[in-house]
Design an enzyme around this catalytic site. Structure first.
Site, PDB file in Angstrom:
ATOM      1  N   ASP A 167      -8.080   1.513   1.594  1.00 46.83           N
ATOM      2  CA  ASP A 167      -7.993   2.447   2.813  1.00 46.83           C
ATOM      3  C   ASP A 167      -8.819   3.848   2.889  1.00 46.83           C
ATOM      4  O   ASP A 167      -8.830   4.251   3.708  1.00 46.83           O
ATOM      5  CB  ASP A 167      -6.508   2.854   2.542  1.00 46.83           C
ATOM      6  CG  ASP A 167      -5.637   3.532   4.090  1.00 46.83           C
ATOM      7  OD1 ASP A 167      -6.382   2.894   5.032  1.00 46.83           O
ATOM      8  OD2 ASP A 167      -4.958   4.295   3.927  1.00 46.83           O
ATOM      9  N   HIS A 189       1.039  -1.170  -0.017  1.00 49.52           N
ATOM     10  CA  HIS A 189      -0.071   0.024  -0.001  1.00 49.52           C
ATOM     11  C   HIS A 189       1.009   1.216  -0.039  1.00 49.52           C
ATOM     12  O   HIS A 189       1.832   1.537   0.896  1.00 49.52           O
ATOM     13  CB  HIS A 189      -1.044   0.113   1.132  1.00 49.52           C
ATOM     14  CG  HIS A 189      -1.672   1.352   1.245  1.00 49.52           C
ATOM     15  ND1 HIS A 189      -2.925   1.332   0.404  1.00 49.52           N
ATOM     16  CD2 HIS A 189      -1.799   2.142   2.165  1.00 49.52           C
ATOM     17  CE1 HIS A 189      -3.456   2.280   0.520  1.00 49.52           C
ATOM     18  NE2 HIS A 189      -2.897   2.982   1.499  1.00 49.52           N
ATOM     19  N   HIS A 235      -6.446   9.351  -1.031  1.00 47.48           N
ATOM     20  CA  HIS A 235      -7.038   9.474   0.230  1.00 47.48           C
ATOM     21  C   HIS A 235      -6.310   9.936   1.475  1.00 47.48           C
ATOM     22  O   HIS A 235      -7.070  10.029   2.654  1.00 47.48           O
ATOM     23  CB  HIS A 235      -7.459   7.988   0.661  1.00 47.48           C
ATOM     24  CG  HIS A 235      -6.593   6.855   0.796  1.00 47.48           C
ATOM     25  ND1 HIS A 235      -6.224   6.231  -0.358  1.00 47.48           N
ATOM     26  CD2 HIS A 235      -5.600   6.484   1.770  1.00 47.48           C
ATOM     27  CE1 HIS A 235      -5.232   5.205  -0.123  1.00 47.48           C
ATOM     28  NE2 HIS A 235      -4.847   5.525   1.349  1.00 47.48           N
ATOM     29  N   ASP A 250       0.946   5.103  -0.228  1.00 48.80           N
ATOM     30  CA  ASP A 250       0.283   6.301  -0.091  1.00 48.80           C
ATOM     31  C   ASP A 250       1.050   7.479  -1.058  1.00 48.80           C
ATOM     32  O   ASP A 250       1.938   7.545  -0.989  1.00 48.80           O
ATOM     33  CB  ASP A 250       0.122   6.788   1.195  1.00 48.80           C
ATOM     34  CG  ASP A 250      -0.697   6.162   2.256  1.00 48.80           C
ATOM     35  OD1 ASP A 250      -1.944   6.138   1.775  1.00 48.80           O
ATOM     36  OD2 ASP A 250      -0.535   5.458   3.152  1.00 48.80           O
TER      37      ASP A 250
END
Ligand SMILES: [Zn+2]
Length: 1014
Positions: free
Chosen positions: A147, A32, A416, A34
């Site tokens: 997420d 993941h 996000h 970001d």
């Protein structure tokens, strides 16, 4: 095929019917990443993200069984363009071809679902999908929204329109997830739109309580659990490859403990699902940067489990997400249906309501939306220019570069932990910098499109002119106004000038109704309001004549109305106010507003058409947040936990009313203390006149001044009315659809858990009237008392939670924010008819570009009038969502495109400037309005005639990568047996340009125009 895959194949074939079949586990390796949050993109690329793709490419090439899913495209593209060697690129192509490296989601980022706008979600997916399709010929078909903080009902609709076969979410309310888990209801078929229903339904998988990270805290190893590679190191990766916190390796001694832990976890999870398949995400945040360590430990562990699968009752295999969903799809289960309800708001526990981020970093949220709106204007204008002047002097590659920079910046901030405001200050600065740079570039493009001669033979707007001789007191300035909407509009624009007198002429030389008055924020500038008439996608030039000297009533500038304000004495708040004794009316063609002289606040609004008076007042309130974790729940950039009810945030109010003939302006200033010199809050309300029905005068345009705030305060604008709404409000999911929000009582944290995201709109209503607020950026909204609609505008917080302090995520935001809301009040049917279109008009206001400084009058050699470009007009219920030149170079025919890729052509180096992407959206829900909710048929050749001659039209999927005629999405068995049918039959013959658009449909086309030679 290795032994392992033969074994897995054997197992799933032979055991599929048996009761005691082993659980089939799909171990999905993922990282993941970001696109922002704590570290900038540059920092992340350097510390780990670049290494993820280098190391995964190398490791996957070593063993046929290994898999990986690539999710956020921005990092992959940066790696592909700047890091990957030719060998890596070759390996990636091979891995993609074999289906072992799979692109999931495919957007630039994993976008937020609560505070993002539909336009930007589509843009960021189009950017990612275009790159993937052009480069690899692949089209992502599954989502991985692991997420985002809550799940919107718009997302599954958009993914269905993009051709996805299944959707995956994770963060939903803790108590709801518990129940769904217990009842085996984590998987369902979601019909996100009440109008599109089964046509755009999509199978949805909700991740179980372990979410997207592999279980950590293993009893015999440390907290990096099954990752083995430890924790990513910032700013530099360790030179010796040894990361902190690396887990115990899998050895003869540890393998059984590892296997048992993994199998126990798999079995625990299998009990929550209806089929015998377990999705076991292997990874977490920032993983696989050192993937040889990960695979070299996982390989023997999986082998060990499979060798003992009888004893364990479990088989394991590396898988991509599509392999998992294929297994589910083949399972022959009849799935439950979910309607159009969303999963917002989101709480992780009773005191952890993730409703603060709806309002965190108001400035970033505002700039992101403004950038998006500017991008839309520039896209439409450039597309028009390209079609009309293919050989015009605005260089196409230069223009595309400017547009792409802003597309990328607007896409990136949808992350996000981007537009949500939940990032560290340096990352917020990064987004802001990318957005402002992109906007400056597009400003240059707009100026070039407005100013350069349109073709080599036509003189430009400013050429062949010279200053008039003689003495002049007056100066002149030219302003170009562009309407980026495909509707004709009459509206008021505001130009700030440094002169007290002005006259405005349009490009026909006709005087235009105008009004001038002293600006609210400055004593040396003036607001010049001009009534402009613009066709769809049309721009016009206005001449503003400015003067210091008084104008005689007969002169041109004497015709501009000079508005003067009336000041009202400062009023101090009292606990019990006597109100309604002395009221000041402000009348427009739509409303009678009453202001109370005892309070300087709004008192009531009468909507004249229905002759209904609604008591209404507006002011500012503050929630005091707790910053000490030892003293109770805290508020931070994510979480709102009100420490009691809101308190009135001012002690005195001043008011000025400037009655006008075009707009009447009411300025209210709110002071913290009676004797304060400077105000902390203000409301500037503009009440437009109706001009005999030409102007949209049912909107009250408000702009606020908020801040700087005291530390640990969260400020709301509270509109209190006599509407009996029973604390029910409606707010939108991503500007696409409205959600009914019923007030709920909780044992704890009721205030915060009744907050909802408002992207474009919120309203409350009773049986007669509806009060609508439309917004230029996202906020949190709530109805905490009957008749109330409060909007959280700004937050400034600090707390001592070590995690927050460590990552600098406390949100000490000292900025002054200036958001705008439009207020509308009317009967329910009137409001329903207007609000969608009004929200879009707020989103896409005319672009006002002064093209010179005030200077002595020009004398044009040949006074000439440029014939205005022809307008493009859609019916009132259809909106031109996109009209752009994407530049992606791929054949519309999939087989042909794959052929080009195989032949090794570099398609990216030659953008396609002739393909125009067109999206049209129906604004209404089924049954929302007796007329406007009907399906509409338009002939696109006729509609686009003003731009050029349409030669060809191809209907495509939402992001452009599928020919709609070849798109066959998976069908799923549902309780009502309605299988989705997403194929649409393009009509043939002369009717090929006729398109029928049904409620809430978004149709996407590639349009080809006949070439023009000027
Ligand atoms: Zn994240």
């Amino acid at each position: 095929m290795s032994f392992l895959s033969v074994l897995v194949f054997f197992l799933c074939c032979c055991y599929s019917a048996g009761e005691n079949e082993p659980i089939q586990t799909f171990v999905i390796p993922h990282s993941h990443m970001d696109v922002g949050w704590v570290y900038t993109i540059k920092e992340s690329m350097h510390a780990y993200a670049g290494n993820v793709y280098t190391s995964v490419t190398e490791e996957l090439s070593k063993d046929k069984d290994r898999r990986f899913i690539a999710v956020e495209q921005e990092f992959f593209r940066l790696w592909w363009d700047h890091v990957a060697t030719d060998t890596h690129k070759k390996q990636v192509r091979q891995l993609v071809k074999e289906g072992r490296l799979e692109f999931i989601l495919g957007g630039q980022v994993m976008h937020d679902e609560a505070v993002t706008d539909l336009d930007d979600e589509i843009l960021q997916m189009t950017e990612g999908h275009g790159f993937l399709y052009e480069t690899f010929g692949v089209r992502p078909q599954f989502s991985w929204h692991v997420d985002p903080f809550g799940a919107s009902a718009t997302t599954p609709v958009l993914f269905a329109l993009a051709g996805f076969n299944a959707h995956l979410i994770s963060r939903i309310d803790y108590d709801l997830k518990d129940t769904m888990q217990k009842d085996k209801k984590l998987q369902f078929v979601w019909r996100g739109s009440p109008s599109l229903k089964e046509k755009q339904q999509i199978f949805t998988h909700t991740m179980d309580q372990f979410s997207y990270c592999t279980p950590s805290n293993l009893p015999f190893s440390n907290s990096s659990g099954f990752y083995w590679n430890g924790v990513a190191l910032f700013p530099d990766p360790p030179k010796n490859g040894v990361y902190p916190n690396m887990s115990l390796p899998v050895t003869k001694e540890t393998i059984h403990a590892y296997a048992k832990t993994m199998v126990d976890n798999i079995k625990q999870r299998a009990a929550w699902f209806r089929t015998n398949h377990v999705l076991w995400p292997w990874g977490c945040d920032k993983q696989f940067y050192n993937s040889s360590v990960q695979f070299n430990n996982m390989d023997p562990l999986m082998k060990y489990i499979n060798q003992n699968s009888k004893e364990f009752g479990v088989t394991v295999q590396y898988a991509t997400l599509s392999e998992y969903f294929q297994a589910i799809h083949q399972s022959d289960v009849v799935w439950e249906l979910r309607g159009s309800k969303d999963f917002l708001p989101y709480s992780t526990e009773p005191h952890q309501a993730w409703t603060g981020f709806y309002a965190s970093r108001n400035v970033l949220k505002g700039v992101a939306r403004r950038a998006s709106s500017q991008l839309h204007a520039a896209e439409t204008l450039f597309t028009r220019y390209r079609i009309s002047f293919p050989d015009g002097p605005v260089a196409k590659n230069w223009a595309l570069e400017k547009l792409r920079a802003l597309r990328w910046a607007v896409s990136e901030v949808q992350h996000h932990d981007g537009i949500t405001g939940t990032e560290s200050p340096k990352v917020a600065d990064m987004y802001m910098q990318h957005l402002t740079q992109g906007m400056m570039g597009v400003d240059e493009l707009l100026a070039a499109l407005f100013l350069l001669p349109h073709s080599l033979e036509t003189p430009g707007l400013l050429s062949s002119r010279y200053h008039k001789k003689g003495v002049h007191h007056a100066l002149e300035q030219h302003v170009i106004v562009y309407n980026p909407l495909a509707w004709n509009i009459t509206t008021i624009i505001n130009v700030t000038v440094a002169f007290p007198n002005a006259a405005v002429l349009d490009d026909d030389g006709q005087l235009v109704p105008a009004q001038i008055q002293r600006s609210a924020q400055s004593n040396v500038t003036y607001d010049l309001f001009i009534v402009v008439d613009l066709g769809g996608l049309q721009h016009r030039k206005y001449l503003v004549k400015l003067s210091e000297e008084k104008c005689s009533a007969r002169s041109e500038c004497g015709r501009t109305y000079k508005a003067k304000g009336v000041q009202f004495e400062r009023r101090v708040t009292r606990d019990s106010w006597e109100t309604g004794r002395s009221l000041l009316p402000v009348l427009s063609g739509s409303y009678e507003l009453m202001f109370d002289q005892d309070t300087n606040l709004l008192h009531s609004i009468t909507h004249l058409q229905d002759k209904r008076r609604v008591m209404m007042t507006q002011d500012f309130w503050e929630y005091q947040a707790n910053g000490d974790v030892k003293a109770g729940p805290i508020s931070d950039s994510y979480i709102f936990s009100a420490n009691g009810s809101a308190v009135r945030s001012y002690r005195a109010v001043e008011m000025e009313i400037i009655p006008g003939k075009i707009v009447t302006e009411i300025r209210q200033y709110f002071y913290r203390d009676e004797g304060d010199k400077d105000y902390t809050y203000s409301i500037i309300t503009r009440v437009p006149e109706c001009f005999g029905g030409r102007l949209q005068c049912h909107r009250l345009e408000q702009r606020y001044w908020v801040g700087p705030l005291h530390l640990n305060t969260e400020v709301v604008l509270r509109t209190s009315s006599s509407l009996k709404n029973n604390r029910t409000l409606h707010t939108d999911d991503n500007g696409y659809q409205m959600m009914k929000r019923t007030y709920r009582e909780f044992i704890n944290n009721t205030v915060a858990r009744n907050y909802f995201p408002m992207v474009r709109a919120a309203y409350i209503e009773d049986e007669l009237s509806r009060l609508v607020l439309l917004s230029d950026r996202a906020h949190g909204a709530s109805s905490q008392a009957n008749g109330q609609l409060e909007v959280m505008l700004h937050r400034r917080l600090w707390n001592n939670l070590p995690w927050n302090l460590g990552y600098n995520l406390t949100l000490n935001d000292s900025s002054v924010v200036r958001p705008a809301l439009w207020v509308m009040l009317g009967s329910i049917s009137t409001a329903a008819r207007l609000q969608q279109r009004e929200a879009i008009e707020l989103q896409h206001p005319p672009v006002v570009t002064p093209i010179d400084q005030p200077q002595k009058p020009w004398h044009e050699k040949k006074p000439r009038r440029l014939s205005p470009v022809r307008s493009v007009v859609l019916p009132p219920n259809l909106h031109l969502l996109s009209f752009s030149v994407p530049g992606w170079n791929y054949s519309p025919n999939h087989a042909v495109h794959l052929g080009h890729i195989t032949s090794g052509k570099d398609l990216h180096s030659e953008p396609d400037y002739d393909r125009v992407l067109l999206r049209i959206m129906h604004l209404f829900e089924e049954g929302e309005d007796p007329e406007l909710s009907k399906p509409v048929t338009i002939n696109l050749k006729d509609v686009l005639q003003g731009i050029g001659e349409v030669k060809g039209l191809e209907e495509r999927s939402l992001t452009g990568t599928w020919d709609i005629a070849t798109l066959q999405r998976w069908t799923w068995k549902t309780e009502d047996n309605l299988e989705s049918n997403s194929t649409m039959c393009p009509s043939g013959g002369d009717g090929a340009f006729n398109v029928t658009i049904s409620p809430k449909e978004i149709r996407t086309f590639f349009v080809h125009f006949a070439s023009k030679n000027f």
